[in-house]
Design an enzyme around this catalytic site. Structure first.
Site: not given
Ligand SMILES: NC(=O)c1ccc[n+]([C@@H]2O[C@H](COP(=O)([O-])OP(=O)(O)OC[C@H]3O[C@@H](n4cnc5c(N)ncnc54)[C@H](O)[C@@H]3O)[C@@H](O)[C@H]2O)c1
Ligand SMILES: O=C(O)C[C@H](O)C(=O)O
Ligand SMILES: [Mg+2]
Length: 498
Positions: A89, A18, A384, A71, A183-184, A339, A160-161
């Protein structure tokens, strides 16, 4: 054997199957390729998917994780290399939720890639053309959904993603007709809410004080907007669930994206972010403008929480963390949820060194705790969606719910929040250690089953029909879940020397 080793050593191996290692695998997938895993449906398979699904050798599939690779974590468009995330996953579905490994199916929808490097790479395994867009893209996903539900009517599909624009659109398109969730958007939201409720308890305050928290969210993509949507609904419910409550809940969030603070004055505002754009009337007295920087927003708002879902490593710079020193909270929370590891908005070491021992820290990828000296430890939580998606899937499967409702997702989040004891939360531990993931997943799944029954969505599973499910007490529901979790069992073989 593989799953036995994974389950028995989940703390050590989760960071490999993961995040973060799965991210590295996806970045190098064509070069690492050994054997095909999962199913690929591509633009060239239009009109054929209904027959293709019958090529999959398993008669029953319980869980599908599907991605289009657009993504992957915070690593951008990785095309078909993204299949690694679906495989990872599903490994957690087996390890945490006890889904039978013969009944899981990783899926890649290959509609091309906009990653210029992959488009030129002779080793790339996918279609070397730009991504299909618009209605043609939607038609491909429609065809895939029809095909898998025709062959396995009881399957659950986890999206996912997918890049944000499709994540929201496809979720709205399918969530009322298919057993699916994103999931996201939805898993992440539940995990964030559980952690934020923990941060309120860690201040020695009741969870009902959640609607008073001021929350700055960096990132307005599928994850950020998913969190703000669900967290504001949770606040509104606590405040009475009427229009005034919703308005009050909305005003607790400040969203900053790549162009700064999102306000009503933004041109071309993303429709998903629009409800949370700060009102013109609020900006004057806060001393903020459209596009204000993250640091300005933190300085002016003095938030209780800063939450990063921006995919920008280091975004919570020393200056931003310094500004949080003026937070109105006695225990400010720093959630650096992006991540993989290098995309975390800050590390726990950075956060604890600037803000001291009182803060609550969580990150999407695992970090070690921080030694603060004098025998004190700064706890690094892993915030997460892995704490929820396996239980959401398992609970849906075992209830036989026709769809996955907001109530079922809310029940999952609340169970995760209440799983942590007061002593743990007061020490800054707002999520359980991953070594307890099978137990927490069982509890989350039971909460999902109960809610599906309460909402009259449950149709039962195998011998357990809906009426019998409804008769189960809370404890019996947990037992029922436990009994239906697959477990690899090996006899202990003792070699005796005579
Ligand atoms: N911890 C978890 O469980 C978890 C779950 C889902 C996603 N994530 C992580 O979240 C992140 C984003 O995922 P997403 O699907 O929303 O991506 P995305 O690309 O759709 O969104 C990213 C966002 O960040 C913004 N951004 C870019 N640069 C920035 C800056 N300098 N300041 C503020 N905002 C800025 C963008 O404008 C956009 O709105 C990824 O790294 C993903 O791995 C973590
Ligand atoms: O995959 C992960 O670890 C969490 C989340 O789904 C992500 O997209 O970052
Ligand atoms: Mg994800």
């Amino acid at each position: 054997m593989y799953y036995k080793v994974l389950i028995d050593n989940i703390e050590e191996h989760a960071p490999i199957v993961y995040t973060p290692t799965v991210g590295l695998v996806c970045q190098n997938y064509s070069g690492l390729f050994r054997r095909p895993r999962g199913m690929y449906f591509s633009t060239e398979d239009r009109g054929e998917m209904m027959s293709m699904v019958y090529n999959w050798p398993a008669d029953q599939v319980d869980m599908i994780v599907v991605t289009d690779g657009s993504r992957i974590l915070g690593l951008g468009d990785l095309g078909v290399h993204g299949i690694g995330i679906a495989i990872g996953k599903l490994d957690l579905y087996v390890a945490a939720a006890g889904i039978n490994p013969q009944r899981v199916l990783p899926v890649m929808i290959d509609v091309g890639t906009n990653n210029e490097k992959l488009l030129k790479d002779p080793l790339y395994l996918g279609l070397q053309e730009h991504r299909l867009e618009g209605e043609e893209y939607v038609a491909i996903i429609d065809e895939f959904m029809e095909a898998v539900f025709a062959r396995w009517p009881n399957v659950i599909v986890q999206f996912e993603d997918f890049q944000s624009k499709w994540a929201f659109r496809l979720l709205q398109r399918y969530r009322k007709t298919y057993r699916m969730f994103n999931d996201d958007v939805q898993g992440t939201a539940g995990v964030a809410i559980a952690g934020l409720l923990g941060a309120v308890r860690a201040q020695g305050r009741p969870m009902l004080d959640f609607p008073k928290q001021k929350i700055v969210v960096a990132g307005a993509g599928s994850a950020g907007i998913g969190v703000v949507n669900a967290a504001s609904r949770t606040m509104a419910r606590m405040l009475g669930n009427n229009e005034v409550a919703f308005e009050s809940a909305r005003s607790q969030f400040w969203i900053v994206d790549a162009h700064g603070l999102i306000t009503e004055e933004r041109t071309n505002i993303d429709p998903d972010a629009r409800p949370f754009a700060r009102r013109k009337s609020e900006l004057g007295h806060q001393g903020l403008n459209e596009g204000a920087s993250l640091i300005e927003v933190v300085k002016k708002v003095k938030p209780d929480v800063i939450l990063g879902l921006s995919a920008v490593g280091g975004l919570f710079s020393k200056e931003v963390l310094e500004a949080l020193k003026d937070s109105s909270s006695s225990r400010p929370a720093v959630f650096a949820m992006s991540n993989p590891t290098k995309n975390a908005e800050c590390t726990p070491l950075e956060a604890f060194s600037v803000l001291g021992e009182k803060i609550i820290f969580a990150s999407g990828s695992p970090f070690s705790d921080v030694d603060l000296g004098n025998g004190k430890i700064g706890h690094s939580n892993q915030g997460n969606n892995m704490y929820l998606f396996p239980g959401i899937g398992l609970g849906t499967l075992l209830s036989g719910a026709r769809i996955i409702s907001d109530g079922m997702l809310q029940a999952a989040a609340e169970r995760l929040a209440s799983y942590m004891k007061d002593e743990e939360v007061l020490q800054g531990v707002v999520y359980p250690p991953i070594s307890r993931i099978r137990d927490i997943t069982k509890e989350v799944a039971a909460a999902v089953v109960k809610e599906a029954v309460a909402e009259d969505l449950a149709e039962g599973y195998r011998d357990m029909d809906a009426r019998e499910l409804a008769r189960l007490s809370e404890e019996e529901t947990v037992d029922y879940v436990q009994q239906n979790m697959w477990s690899p069992v090996y006899p202990t073989i003792v070699y005796k020397k005579d």
